[in-house]
Design a protein around this motif. Structure first.
Motif, PDB file in Angstrom:
ATOM      1  N   SER A 130      -9.257   0.878   6.330  1.00  0.00           N
ATOM      2  CA  SER A 130     -10.804   0.912   5.792  1.00  0.00           C
ATOM      3  C   SER A 130     -10.478  -0.147   5.291  1.00  0.00           C
ATOM      4  O   SER A 130     -11.450  -1.398   4.290  1.00  0.00           O
ATOM      5  N   LYS A 131      -9.272  -0.625   3.862  1.00  0.00           N
ATOM      6  CA  LYS A 131      -9.743  -1.765   3.564  1.00  0.00           C
ATOM      7  C   LYS A 131      -8.878  -3.386   3.469  1.00  0.00           C
ATOM      8  O   LYS A 131      -9.484  -4.076   3.101  1.00  0.00           O
ATOM      9  N   GLN A 132      -7.890  -3.316   4.373  1.00  0.00           N
ATOM     10  CA  GLN A 132      -7.435  -4.416   4.501  1.00  0.00           C
ATOM     11  C   GLN A 132      -7.725  -5.041   6.274  1.00  0.00           C
ATOM     12  O   GLN A 132      -7.156  -6.222   6.432  1.00  0.00           O
ATOM     13  N   THR A 133      -8.121  -3.918   7.217  1.00  0.00           N
ATOM     14  CA  THR A 133      -8.740  -4.278   8.186  1.00  0.00           C
ATOM     15  C   THR A 133     -10.252  -4.305   8.396  1.00  0.00           C
ATOM     16  O   THR A 133     -10.926  -3.288   7.638  1.00  0.00           O
TER      17      THR A 133
ATOM     18  N   GLN B 102      -3.150   9.630   4.544  1.00  0.00           N
ATOM     19  CA  GLN B 102      -4.300   8.915   4.391  1.00  0.00           C
ATOM     20  C   GLN B 102      -3.732   7.143   2.868  1.00  0.00           C
ATOM     21  O   GLN B 102      -4.437   6.847   3.572  1.00  0.00           O
TER      22      GLN B 102
ATOM     23  N   GLU C 155      -4.865   5.147   6.789  1.00  0.00           N
ATOM     24  CA  GLU C 155      -5.911   5.202   7.010  1.00  0.00           C
ATOM     25  C   GLU C 155      -6.443   4.404   5.781  1.00  0.00           C
ATOM     26  O   GLU C 155      -7.899   3.516   5.865  1.00  0.00           O
ATOM     27  N   GLU C 156      -6.337   4.463   4.525  1.00  0.00           N
ATOM     28  CA  GLU C 156      -6.529   3.440   3.633  1.00  0.00           C
ATOM     29  C   GLU C 156      -6.247   2.471   3.693  1.00  0.00           C
ATOM     30  O   GLU C 156      -7.228   1.398   3.805  1.00  0.00           O
ATOM     31  N   PHE C 157      -5.679   1.820   4.363  1.00  0.00           N
ATOM     32  CA  PHE C 157      -5.360   0.575   4.948  1.00  0.00           C
ATOM     33  C   PHE C 157      -6.053  -0.687   5.254  1.00  0.00           C
ATOM     34  O   PHE C 157      -6.775  -1.232   5.529  1.00  0.00           O
TER      35      PHE C 157
ATOM     36  N   ASN D  54       0.790  -1.404  -0.068  1.00  0.00           N
ATOM     37  CA  ASN D  54      -0.213   0.140   0.249  1.00  0.00           C
ATOM     38  C   ASN D  54       0.344   1.087  -0.019  1.00  0.00           C
ATOM     39  O   ASN D  54       0.972   2.664  -0.391  1.00  0.00           O
TER      40      ASN D  54
END
Length: 859
Positions: free
Chosen positions: A68-71, A61, A64-66, A48
């Protein structure tokens, strides 16, 4: 790339790169909470990060994206727990990589290639320069001085595990590797309390016993094996120096008790090494007439080591005399059987004596001046108007002091310790020998009076002039101090009392020059050039007065602090710069990266010996910079300085570092006993800030300003003046200039601007970020113009690959650190009081450990 380099690169890929991937899978068995999940998620975060920075995302960013998408984590505390597990996991990955590099050292490096000790030996034999070598080795020495500067984050137990892990990896012992990694998983990396100066000394003594002691024995044995008549006993070709416990400059935690305790530990450690070697000798030398001698020596060593409170005056001469008797009996009565074992121990005794390493005392000049002003205030020994005297009158007075000062009369702890310490040197010499402690280094020395105040300190402490077996060593660091260094020394050389002192010291004068503060003060080009020019002038003025000058270089780990390809700098010095000895500080991660194993130590010490000896024995040293080349480098340095000053004098520079880097948390990392800045002010100013946290902060920001800033602007200016062809010619023909730029490339290789590109849009700090980024790109462009390369460090493919792999390991850590710093700033800006703030601060510090350790090859 030649065949040898290509072969070494392939070995590195096989023994380090591929094995790292294989052994990294063993981490899944480590005793971490949810370890399998942590490993998988960290791998996802790493991907990521790479993708996110390509899309110009900020660290916050990306994180936070990690999440929301991976956990499925929503709770902030749960997120922080996972980030801490990532740090813990990545720290162990760095250790594994360190151990793999250490274990593969002999296979990856050409131990007999150009620049090595073996190559030097073959060249001397080929050119029949054995007599010249013998002459050179009458007084040439390489001295490595270990310092306790806080650039190494591994605690002692972890260093021991790395050592054992390297051996297990070299033996391909997968079971032991797995066990050691489990031990590593249970061993804390975080120090709950700051180490004391004594703790730092103990950590470095581990290297003395386990690395330098055996490595030195190998080196001298190799030299004597090839040139038995060239290496004498009067001048050890290799020596060790030591700062922990003696270096007081800016460290209020070092006192006389510490100094004496460290000196005692050094003596005890070397006697322990001898004791173990004598016991091994007894297992082989079971011959008539020898056993009683060895039993007697073993008992003397045992009594000094293990009887509480017992300390006899066992000297180096006592040990040598016994071993020489043993050697003669072996030769005359036992056909020389096992003679090499006795000579191996004798070699070590001649190098290390009973002191192991010479303990240097260092203090800042202002402390001495303040002491004399305090004495003047009460008209105690020093006249009341002393502070107002011109320098010449002060110098004249300082050499005529006959009274002894009573330290107990001084209320200030530092002033009292300054006098007590000078008196304590006698005690150290009594038990450790004269080499145990015989140098006093003056930081921020900017006048001859500063040096004479130290001379007077010894008189005040009861030393007689004719027994003062001490080298007074001025340290010049800032650009201005380097510029005036020759004038300061000339004033000292002209003083009758100081000249008499030098004559008692065989007309040798050691002068220390420091890279760290010079780079912080004047930028990369000006610092390096100022040191070169200062050495030229100091050599000239010293020769004019019949003094043999010895230069002692204060070098750190990264190129910006004098590190990098150090041996190449020494190999590039011309005859206009004194080459009596090579002396340099070895600090922080440089100890473990360059001298962490016996093989690495033997290789790197050998390269320094090669550089120093070759410069006198072969034609390269006849070549000095021409007037035209000197003028060209002077213009480069001035142009680089002008560019660097614009950044240094920017009103927001210090605020930028505090805002964007972990600078303000340096003192909380508990990695060293020394405060991060001089002085007692509560704020952070560029002037008071020490060079290590200054350079270290840029390193963790992945901007490495101190290693390249001003280089591109300087090269561009000279191109505009029509001198690009001259620069290309200089790059090809001057080893000094090429090494300077090669080390610059190393600093740049470890920079990564996408990490902080979000700051380019910041209202207050955007301009600074843009300045730094523009200079980086400009420097890279011009380095490629000079070299013809298309990649940084193209001439050093193994180092290049090592850095690339380490940077990939550390990518999640620098991202997490920036994420945590951003969260802290948001709380400050919004005036939010959160119970999680201390957790974010701890996260910043924990990331520092892995980031710095991963950069062991350049910091």
């Amino acid at each position: 790339m030649d065949h040898t380099s290509s072969q070494s690169l392939q070995q590195f890929r096989n023994l380090v790169g591929i094995r790292f991937q294989l052994y990294n899978s063993l981490f899944t068995s480590l005793p971490f909470h949810k370890i399998e999940k942590t490993g998988i998620l960290l791998s996802l975060l790493s991907s990521n990060c790479e993708d996110g920075y390509k899309k110009n995302q900020s660290p916050i960013q990306i994180i936070e994206e990690f999440f929301s998408k991976q956990t499925a984590y929503v709770n902030e505390q749960e997120k922080l727990d996972l980030l801490f597990r990532f740090v813990q996991y990545a720290e162990r990955q760095v250790v594994l990589f360190d151990a793999l590099e250490d274990s593969a050292f002999r296979e990856v490096h050409d131990m007999n290639g150009v620049g090595t000790l073996k190559h030097l030996e073959s060249e001397i034999i080929r050119t029949e320069k054995q007599d010249e070598l013998a002459k050179k080795l009458e007084d040439f020495t390489v001295r490595l001085v270990l310092t306790a500067h806080p650039t190494q984050f591994y605690p002692g137990p972890v260093l021991g595990i790395i050592h054992d892990l390297s051996k297990a990896l070299a033996d391909n012992n997968a079971t032991l590797v797995n066990t050691l990694q489990q031990q590593l998983g249970r061993t804390p990396f975080l120090k709950k309390e700051k180490p004391t100066p004594y703790d730092e000394a103990v950590s470095l003594i581990w290297y003395m016993e386990n690395v330098f002691y055996p490595a030195a024995g190998r080196i001298i044995a190799a030299l004597k094996g090839s040139f038995p008549h060239a290496v004498g006993t009067e001048n050890p070709v290799f020596q060790m120096g030591f700062w922990p416990g003696g270096d007081r400059d800016g460290n209020p935690f070092v006192n006389t008790e510490t100094t004496l305790r460290v000196a005692d530990s050094l003596r005890g450690s070397i006697l322990k090494c001898y004791y173990l070697d004598v016991r091994k000798l007894r297992r082989r030398l079971t011959f008539q007439g020898i056993e009683p001698l060895l039993i007697g020596l073993e008992k003397k060593l045992y009594d000094n080591l293990f009887i509480p409170g017992y300390r006899s005056h066992l000297s180096k001469e006592d040990i040598v005399e016994t071993l020489e008797q043993v050697r003669k009996i072996i030769i005359h009565e036992h056909n020389g059987l096992f003679q090499h074992l006795v000579e191996s121990l004798l070699n070590k005794v001649h190098i290390f004596g009973v002191h192991f390493a010479s303990l240097d005392i260092r203090q800042e000049s202002g402390v001495h001046t303040h002491l004399f002003e305090t004495m003047a205030e009460s008209n105690y020994i020093v006249p009341a108007d002393y502070p107002r005297w011109p320098e010449e009158k002060k110098i004249s007075f300082l050499s005529t002091i006959t009274e002894t000062a009573d330290p107990s009369l001084f209320k200030d702890d530092v002033e009292r310790d300054t006098l007590e310490c000078v008196a304590a040197i006698k005690t150290i010499q009594q038990y450790n020998g004269a080499d145990g402690c015989n140098r006093y280094i003056i930081s921020q020395c900017n006048s001859a009076a500063n040096a004479m105040e130290v001379f007077a300190l010894f008189l005040l402490a009861g030393w007689k002039k004719d027994e003062m077996n001490i080298d007074i060593v001025p340290l010049f660091e800032t650009i201005e101090d380097l510029k005036h260094a020759a004038a300061v020394m000339e004033k000292l050389y002209r003083d009758p009392a100081y000249r008499e002192h030098l004559e008692r010291r065989k007309n040798f004068q050691t002068i220390m020059v420091g890279f760290s503060d010079g780079t912080k003060d004047g930028g990369y080009l000006m610092a390096n050039w100022s040191i070169y020019k200062a050495k030229e002038e100091l050599t000239r003025i010293s020769r004019e007065y019949g003094v043999d000058v010895i230069f002692f270089d204060g070098r750190g780990g990264p190129p910006s602090r004098g590190g990098g390809k150090t041996h190449r700098f020494y190999a590039s010095m011309g005859r206009n710069i004194s080459n009596k000895e090579i002396q340099l500080t070895i600090q922080g991660q440089t100890v473990s990266s360059n001298f962490g194993t016996i093989d690495a130590a033997e290789f790197n010490i050998g390269q320094l010996l090669n550089a120093g000896i070759s410069n006198d024995l072969f034609v390269s040293r006849n070549t000095i910079l021409s007037d035209k080349e000197t003028e060209l480098l002077q213009q480069l340095a001035e142009a680089g300085f002008d560019s660097y000053k614009q950044l240094k004098n920017h009103p927001y520079l210090t605020d930028y570092l505090v805002h964007a880097s972990p600078l303000r948390f340096y003192n909380q990392t508990n990695i060293g006993s020394r405060p991060a800045k001089r002085g007692k002010s509560s704020g952070i100013s560029l002037k008071d800030l020490r060079a290590i946290p200054f350079a270290g902060s840029w390193s963790q920001l992945k901007q490495n300003v101190t290693g390249f800033y001003g280089v591109g602007s300087a090269l561009q200016k000279l191109e505009k003046d029509g001198r690009l062809d001259e620069l290309k010619k200089l790059y090809k023909e001057s080893l000094f200039f090429k090494t300077l730029l090669d080390n610059c490339e190393m600093a740049m290789m470890k920079s990564f601007f996408p990490l902080t590109s979000y700051l380019s849009r910041h209202k207050q700090f955007g301009e600074i970020w843009q300045m730094i980024y523009h200079e980086f790109e400009l420097t890279r462009q011009y380095l490629f113009k000079l070299s013809g390369h298309t990649e940084l460090m193209q001439d050093y493919p193994i180092d290049q690959l090592s850095i690339q792999m380490r940077e990939r390991i550390v990518m999640p850590l620098v991202t997490i650190q920036q994420y945590a710093l951003t969260r802290i700033r948001e709380m400050e800006e919004q005036l939010v009081t959160s119970p999680l703030r201390p957790v974010y601060e701890k996260l910043v510090m924990r990331c520092s450990f892995g980031i710095i350790n991963a950069g062991r090859n350049s910091a």
